[in-house]
Design a protein around this motif. Structure first.
Motif, short mmCIF file in Angstrom:
data_model
loop_
_atom_site.label_atom_id
_atom_site.label_comp_id
_atom_site.label_asym_id
_atom_site.label_seq_id
_atom_site.Cartn_x
_atom_site.Cartn_y
_atom_site.Cartn_z
N HIS A 1 0.84 -1.20 0.00
CA HIS A 1 0.00 0.00 0.00
C HIS A 1 0.88 1.26 0.00
O HIS A 1 1.91 1.30 0.65
N GLU A 2 0.42 2.27 -0.72
CA GLU A 2 1.16 3.52 -0.78
C GLU A 2 0.21 4.72 -0.70
O GLU A 2 -1.01 4.58 -0.83
N LYS A 3 0.79 5.89 -0.49
CA LYS A 3 0.00 7.11 -0.30
C LYS A 3 -0.49 7.66 -1.64
O LYS A 3 0.02 7.33 -2.70
N LEU A 4 -1.50 8.51 -1.54
CA LEU A 4 -2.15 9.07 -2.73
C LEU A 4 -1.18 9.81 -3.65
O LEU A 4 -1.30 9.73 -4.87
N ASP A 5 -0.21 10.50 -3.07
CA ASP A 5 0.71 11.28 -3.91
C ASP A 5 1.53 10.39 -4.83
O ASP A 5 1.88 10.78 -5.95
N LYS A 6 1.82 9.16 -4.39
CA LYS A 6 2.54 8.22 -5.27
C LYS A 6 1.68 7.84 -6.47
O LYS A 6 2.18 7.69 -7.59
N TRP A 7 0.37 7.65 -6.23
CA TRP A 7 -0.52 7.29 -7.33
C TRP A 7 -0.69 8.45 -8.31
O TRP A 7 -0.81 8.24 -9.51
N PHE A 8 -0.66 9.68 -7.79
CA PHE A 8 -0.70 10.85 -8.68
C PHE A 8 0.49 10.83 -9.63
O PHE A 8 0.35 11.08 -10.83
N GLN A 9 1.67 10.54 -9.08
CA GLN A 9 2.87 10.50 -9.93
C GLN A 9 2.79 9.39 -10.97
O GLN A 9 3.17 9.59 -12.12
N ARG A 10 2.30 8.22 -10.55
CA ARG A 10 2.22 7.09 -11.48
C ARG A 10 1.23 7.36 -12.62
O ARG A 10 1.52 7.09 -13.79
N PHE A 11 0.06 7.84 -12.28
CA PHE A 11 -0.96 8.08 -13.31
C PHE A 11 -0.54 9.22 -14.23
O PHE A 11 -0.79 9.16 -15.43
N ASP A 12 0.09 10.22 -13.66
CA ASP A 12 0.57 11.33 -14.49
C ASP A 12 1.62 10.83 -15.48
O ASP A 12 1.59 11.18 -16.67
N GLY A 13 2.51 9.97 -15.01
CA GLY A 13 3.54 9.43 -15.88
C GLY A 13 3.00 8.50 -16.95
O GLY A 13 3.64 8.33 -18.01
N ALA A 14 1.83 7.91 -16.70
CA ALA A 14 1.24 6.98 -17.67
C ALA A 14 0.30 7.69 -18.64
O ALA A 14 -0.33 7.03 -19.49
N GLY A 15 0.20 9.01 -18.55
CA GLY A 15 -0.61 9.76 -19.51
C GLY A 15 -2.03 10.06 -19.07
O GLY A 15 -2.88 10.41 -19.89
N PHE A 16 -2.30 9.94 -17.77
CA PHE A 16 -3.62 10.25 -17.24
C PHE A 16 -3.63 11.63 -16.58
O PHE A 16 -2.61 12.09 -16.06
N ALA A 17 -4.79 12.25 -16.59
CA ALA A 17 -4.99 13.52 -15.89
C ALA A 17 -6.05 13.31 -14.80
O ALA A 17 -7.02 12.56 -15.01
N ASN A 18 -5.86 13.94 -13.68
CA ASN A 18 -6.80 13.79 -12.57
C ASN A 18 -8.13 14.46 -12.90
O ASN A 18 -8.17 15.54 -13.48
#
Length: 472
Positions: A404-421
């Motif tokens: 399990h990891e914190k929300l900020d890590k998922w923001f970085q991963r999704f941003d790097g994969a081409g997703f926008a929040n």
């Protein structure tokens, strides 16, 4: 964690100096554990934390004799049927013992060769978690609202559920879609799960509901673990508006980047026991103790720092590849629910101290929900929380799935994969707050964080819900 006698195992104010801080030794003289049995509940909670951290320290450096002595003392204080701290200590102690046994493959395999995992029991305990806690219900309300808003005006809707284990979320969505002013869309749900009987049960429930509501509906089953999922089997078609839902699944993919490492489960950097003892003596409460251990370098990983480990960064070959594959499907929205805590540290001590916080809050929730003698409570604690704790504490490499990891890590991963929040709407937040209010318990809270939602027990963040769209 309020106990029956009004004390709190997390916020007690009794200093550790009030009881003897004896060195770990099997030869105390006389009745060696009598003074342990005489401890008051608040002192017992503090000392259990001390013993757990001391034991973990000995396990980490391979000092098994002292680890055994600490586990022996814990066994005199902890109980899976006791107060909250006693129950937590039982499962963390079991996990530390399991970690030791794993260093002897033959003994470990022999002791576990006849153990059975009953699928029906696993399904039942996960349903209990859904029922007794509001976390996944809140997440499903938020997810459904994000999907409804993204699919406004669409006539062909396809939802991919990467962890299809509970039909209630999609029953609610069917009911919401049936009320659309211009009529419901044609809905297709693809459920991914490793157990076929789970998918068959969901298919039956949802098909029956769709017929009742007169909604064109199909349910497509994909029997697979997430790590082995063939994206082609999702059968995403041209002209469909796609939504993807992932509930507490993505973090398991992080384990694959650690598989080549063959470190011994006891092979961790030496940690200074004298510093530990001084830190314990200077703490006044269990909460202070936990806070101290996570903010000082008493249990510092030293040269095994987070910055030097690929596991602690957002870089993940398996995860990046999977997210890019999902991006290639062009979903209009992807909603992700994850545990919001850092249980993916490189060292045992990092993970143990962080997970103590996290699971203390979950055990606390149960203290306010079910009686201590409740069989349902014991099952959730042992079969769900206990197994997660064991995976976090006892396992390494590819076997350690609960990363399990914190929300900020998922923001970085999704941003790097081409997703926008996609910022969650005011109405989604309103629905979530109304649901929490229905529990008549002030401990449950939600807060907005960068357009996403974090669900908390008091001030402790436990689960995050975020929504994403493809960035072209």
């Amino acid at each position: 964690m309020l106990q029956d006698d009004g004390s709190s195992s997390v916020t007690s104010s009794s200093p550790l100096q009030n009881f003897p801080m004896m060195s770990l030794s099997p030869n105390f003289g006389g009745s060696p554990y009598q003074w342990l049995n005489d401890l008051k509940s608040e002192d017992r909670g503090l000392y259990l934390i001390h013993l757990l951290l001391t034991c973990a320290n000995h396990v980490a450096i391979g000092n098994l004799e002292n680890a055994n002595i600490a586990l022996d003392q814990i066994s005199h204080l902890a109980s899976p049927n006791g107060d909250t701290m006693q129950r937590i200590a039982s499962y963390f102690a079991e996990s530390l013992a399991d970690r030791i046994l794993r260093s002897w493959n033959g003994i470990y395999k022999a002791l576990n060769s006849t153990k059975l995992r009953v699928v029906s029991e696993d399904i039942l305990v996960k349903k209990m978690f859904f029922e007794y806690f509001p976390f996944l219900k809140v997440a499903s309300v938020i997810a459904n609202q994000a999907i409804i808003e993204a699919m406004e005006g669409e006539k062909m809707v396809h939802i991919v559920d990467l962890n299809a284990s509970e039909p209630l979320q999609w029953r609610a969505l069917l009911q919401d879609l049936s009320a659309r002013p211009k009529g419901p869309p044609h809905l297709r749900i693809t459920g991914v799960h490793q157990q076929k009987q789970v998918l068959e049960q969901i298919a039956h429930v949802l098909t029956e509901e769709a017929e009742k509501l007169d909604i064109p509906f199909q349910f497509h089953q994909v029997v697979s673990k997430l790590e082995n999922l063939d994206i082609e089997k999702l059968r995403v078609k041209t002209g469909e508006a796609l939504a993807i839902s992932s509930v507490m699944q993505l973090h398991t993919l992080l384990a694959h980047d650690d598989e080549p490492q063959k470190k011994s489960p006891l092979g961790f950097k030496h940690l200074n026991g004298l510093h530990l003892q001084r830190a314990i003596l200077n703490q006044n409460t269990l909460g202070d103790l936990l806070e101290k251990e996570t903010t000082t370098n008493v249990f510092s990983p030293g040269n095994e720092s987070a910055s030097s480990s690929p596991l602690s960064s957002t870089a993940s070959t398996k995860m990046d590849g999977f997210l890019h594959a999902l991006w290639g499907l062009s979903p209009k929205v992807m909603v992700v629910t994850e545990q919001d805590s850092n249980h993916n540290g490189t060292t045992l001590m990092e993970r143990l101290s962080e997970s103590l916080y996290f699971y203390a809050a979950l055990f606390d929730c149960l203290e306010f929900t079910l009686q201590r003698t409740s069989l349902e409570r014991l099952k959730v604690e042992k079969m769900l929380f206990g197994e997660e704790i064991k995976n976090i504490v006892a396992c390494e490499g590819g076997e350690r799935k609960e990363r399990h990891e914190k929300l900020d890590k998922w923001f970085q991963r999704f941003d790097g994969a081409g997703f926008a929040n996609v910022p969650l709407s005011y109405y989604a937040m309103l629905q979530a707050r109304r649901l929490l209010q229905s529990y008549s318990c002030e401990g449950y809270k939600i807060k907005e964080e960068n357009g996403s939602v974090v669900i908390c027990w008091h001030d402790r963040a436990l689960f995050s819900v975020s929504a994403w769209r493809c960035r072209r």
